[in-house]
Design an enzyme around this catalytic site. Structure first.
Site, short mmCIF file in Angstrom:
data_model
loop_
_atom_site.label_atom_id
_atom_site.label_comp_id
_atom_site.label_asym_id
_atom_site.label_seq_id
_atom_site.Cartn_x
_atom_site.Cartn_y
_atom_site.Cartn_z
N GLU A 1 -4.12 -6.07 -4.83
CA GLU A 1 -2.79 -6.47 -5.31
C GLU A 1 -2.94 -6.90 -6.76
OE1 GLU A 1 -0.89 -9.39 -2.82
OE2 GLU A 1 -1.20 -8.17 -1.04
N LYS B 1 -13.87 0.67 5.63
CA LYS B 1 -12.82 -0.21 5.12
C LYS B 1 -13.11 -1.68 5.46
CE LYS B 1 -9.12 -2.14 3.88
NZ LYS B 1 -8.31 -2.11 2.72
N PHE C 1 -8.30 1.06 -0.98
CA PHE C 1 -9.08 -0.01 -1.61
C PHE C 1 -8.30 -0.55 -2.82
CE2 PHE C 1 -12.04 3.04 0.34
CZ PHE C 1 -12.61 2.21 1.30
N ARG D 1 0.21 -15.31 1.05
CA ARG D 1 -0.51 -15.28 2.31
C ARG D 1 -1.94 -15.84 2.18
NH1 ARG D 1 0.91 -9.28 4.23
NH2 ARG D 1 1.04 -9.02 1.97
N VAL E 1 0.83 -1.21 0.00
CA VAL E 1 0.00 0.00 0.00
C VAL E 1 0.87 1.26 0.00
CG1 VAL E 1 -1.69 1.30 1.36
CG2 VAL E 1 -1.90 -1.18 1.14
N CYS F 1 -5.65 -9.62 3.15
CA CYS F 1 -6.70 -8.69 3.60
C CYS F 1 -8.01 -9.37 3.99
CB CYS F 1 -6.94 -7.65 2.53
SG CYS F 1 -5.43 -6.82 2.08
C1 UGA Z 1 -8.68 -6.72 -1.29
C2 UGA Z 1 -9.75 -5.70 -1.72
O1 UGA Z 1 -10.32 -6.10 -2.96
C3 UGA Z 1 -9.16 -4.30 -1.85
O2 UGA Z 1 -10.19 -3.37 -2.16
C4 UGA Z 1 -8.51 -3.93 -0.53
O3 UGA Z 1 -7.91 -2.65 -0.59
C5 UGA Z 1 -7.46 -4.95 -0.17
O4 UGA Z 1 -8.07 -6.25 -0.09
C6 UGA Z 1 -6.86 -4.55 1.15
O5 UGA Z 1 -7.61 -4.54 2.14
O6 UGA Z 1 -5.70 -4.11 1.19
P1 UGA Z 1 -6.75 -8.14 -2.50
O7 UGA Z 1 -6.66 -8.89 -1.22
O8 UGA Z 1 -5.52 -7.65 -3.14
O9 UGA Z 1 -7.72 -6.85 -2.32
O10 UGA Z 1 -7.45 -9.12 -3.54
P2 UGA Z 1 -8.88 -9.31 -4.21
O11 UGA Z 1 -8.75 -9.10 -5.66
O12 UGA Z 1 -9.93 -8.56 -3.51
O13 UGA Z 1 -9.10 -10.87 -3.96
C7 UGA Z 1 -9.19 -11.43 -2.67
C8 UGA Z 1 -9.47 -12.91 -2.76
O14 UGA Z 1 -10.78 -13.15 -3.27
C9 UGA Z 1 -8.53 -13.66 -3.71
O15 UGA Z 1 -8.23 -14.91 -3.16
C10 UGA Z 1 -9.34 -13.82 -4.99
O16 UGA Z 1 -8.94 -14.91 -5.77
C11 UGA Z 1 -10.72 -14.00 -4.41
N1 UGA Z 1 -11.80 -13.61 -5.36
C12 UGA Z 1 -11.98 -12.31 -5.68
C13 UGA Z 1 -12.62 -14.59 -5.88
O17 UGA Z 1 -12.46 -15.80 -5.60
N2 UGA Z 1 -13.63 -14.21 -6.72
C14 UGA Z 1 -13.84 -12.92 -7.07
O18 UGA Z 1 -14.80 -12.65 -7.83
C15 UGA Z 1 -13.00 -11.94 -6.53
#
Ligand code: UGA
Length: 432
Positions: free
Chosen positions: A155, A207, A152, A331, A11, A263
């Site tokens: 990654e 958040k 928000f 993670r 971040v 997250c």
């Molecule tokens: C998440 C949030 O989306 C961000 O908005 C937030 O800022 C961030 O956490 C944080 O708190 O710092 P991130 O953890 O990078 O972001 O990843 P995401 O893209 O949200 O995915 C999270 C998990 O959900 C992954 O394992 C992904 O594969 C899964 N996922 C996501 C699904 O299985 N299906 C989806 O439709 C979306």
């Protein structure tokens, strides 16, 4: 504007670089000498698409500077961002706030004229109040204001998410400070980002509730996928059909192995603790956490079933082991449950991961990193597509595996079951 970012993690580094790219003068501070040295040599400590070039561009333009000297950075800035990690405490669902409070105490030593202190770290409601109390012990209240400005950024998509955010949330009741913060974000607001202002505690909760809600959406569709598998329905149709309702929305309804990352798992736990502290049972989020944990085991069992419950000596290739594509982050990845369980049961596992070999598997029996898809998949019994990297989307499975009895378990539904079956491939996916 002159700003300083404390904590050079995902971040912090993305935020600092993107603010510098908007023309601000940004000091980045970290107490990790190796990290600061690395950045000053033009290398970046994390994998984030596009970040390398952007860091170097702004570094050479002298808008982005890296240092361990907190005094210098605070002295040279009007706005100070706290961007340190808040990992879950060991054996607890609560986040560890020690780094946030350490930074607050440290910066208070160097504040001689008015500064806006912006907390971007993900922290429980009332943490902003505590930061304010801590700093007030050292300096006069007139010299600072604490604002909450949650991030928000996903990654892998962090630069895009910074530049084109759905919303910018600012938590403060101080009008003068708000005006200054709005002018910092003005270039993004002018391009269409919505600004939402509330009080500090409100911003802190936005958040957590956003992450908890998104995790709920993902878990919801994953559980529906289980139902679809038992009732001969295609979950992709269900997700599309639901998502067309604007009250629901199509995003974050993609099925997968189990959500992971730094997250969702941490923040869903933390919000339930927060609920308990305020005598509120967040039962929905609690069941989401359980559902997600169960899913890792459920899918591991499904792998065993695909192999007719004869795992010993079966050759398995994992494509992607991180928690999702476009990141090197391991993670809470579901592969951390799947690979050790299968290895214990005697499977012979190859894995290919575009971001390289992972220490997490180095001590496991018969688990080998391969540096390309072909080597990983050669003569295996089962290919598991664990993440959705682009390079996994057009594989000629027959050619690559040289095994006529090959089975494929596509955990991200990248391929069409119809087309795969037509090729005579034994193909399994999620919820269809
Ligand atoms: C998440 C949030 O989306 C961000 O908005 C937030 O800022 C961030 O956490 C944080 O708190 O710092 P991130 O953890 O990078 O972001 O990843 P995401 O893209 O949200 O995915 C999270 C998990 O959900 C992954 O394992 C992904 O594969 C899964 N996922 C996501 C699904 O299985 N299906 C989806 O439709 C979306």
């Amino acid at each position: 504007m002159k700003i300083c970012i404390i904590g050079i993690g995902y971040v912090g580094l993305v935020t600092a670089t993107c603010f510098a790219d908007l023309g601000n003068s940004v000091w980045c501070v970290d107490n990790d000498q190796d990290k600061v040295d690395l950045l000053n040599r033009g290398q970046i400590p994390i994998y984030e698409p596009g970040l390398d070039e952007l860091v170097n561009k702004n570094y050479f333009a002298k808008r982005l500077k890296f240092t361990m000297n907190l005094n210098l950075a605070v002295k040279s800035s009007d706005i100070i961002f706290i961007c340190v990690g808040t990992p879950s405490l060991k054996k607890s669902r609560s986040p560890d706030l020690q780094f946030v409070f350490e930074v607050a105490t440290e910066i208070s030593k160097y504040i001689k004229k008015f500064k806006i202190i912006v907390n971007k770290s993900t922290v429980p409601v009332t943490t902003g109040d505590k930061i304010e109390q801590l700093i007030s012990k050292k300096i006069k209240k007139e010299l600072f204001e604490v604002v909450s400005n949650p991030e928000f950024l996903r990654e892998g998509d962090a630069i895009r998410d910074f530049r084109f955010p759905d919303r910018i949330v600012l938590g403060t009741n101080n009008k003068k400070v708000l005006k200054k913060m709005v002018s910092l974000y003005d270039p993004l607001i002018k391009k269409g980002a919505k600004l939402f202002t509330t009080n500090r505690r409100g911003a802190e909760l936005i958040k957590y509730s956003s992450n908890a809600f998104l995790a709920t959406k993902v878990s919801f569709i994953n559980e529906l996928a289980n139902l679809c598998e038992n009732s001969d329905i295609d979950v992709e149709d269900v997700a599309l059909g639901m998502g067309l309702d604007q009250r629901i929305g199509a995003r974050f309804l993609r099925v997968g192995p189990a959500y992971g990352g730094s997250c969702f798992p941490k923040d869903t736990k933390a919000i339930t603790v927060m609920g308990d502290q305020f005598r509120t049972n967040l039962s929905i989020v609690k069941s989401v956490i359980k559902s997600n944990e169960k899913r890792k085991k459920l899918l591991t069992k499904k792998i065993e079933k695909i192999l007719s419950n004869k795992v010993k000596n079966k050759k398995i290739a994992f494509l992607g082991v991180t928690f999702k594509a476009n990141t090197d982050d391991m993670r809470e990845s579901s592969s951390l449950t799947m690979i050790p369980t299968l290895s214990k049961k005697g499977a012979i596992i190859n894995y290919y991961e575009p971001t390289g070999e992972k220490n997490e598997f180095s001590r496991l029996n018969n688990v080998t990193f391969c540096d390309n898809i072909s080597t990983a998949c050669l003569k295996v019994d089962l290919i598991i597509i664990h993440t959705e990297w682009n390079e996994f989307k057009a594989i000629d499975f027959k050619k690559i595996s040289k095994n006529k009895k090959l089975k494929i378990y596509d955990m991200r539904n990248l391929y069409s079951p119809h087309k795969m079956n037509k090729q005579g491939l034994s193909y399994y996916s999620i919820g269809r």
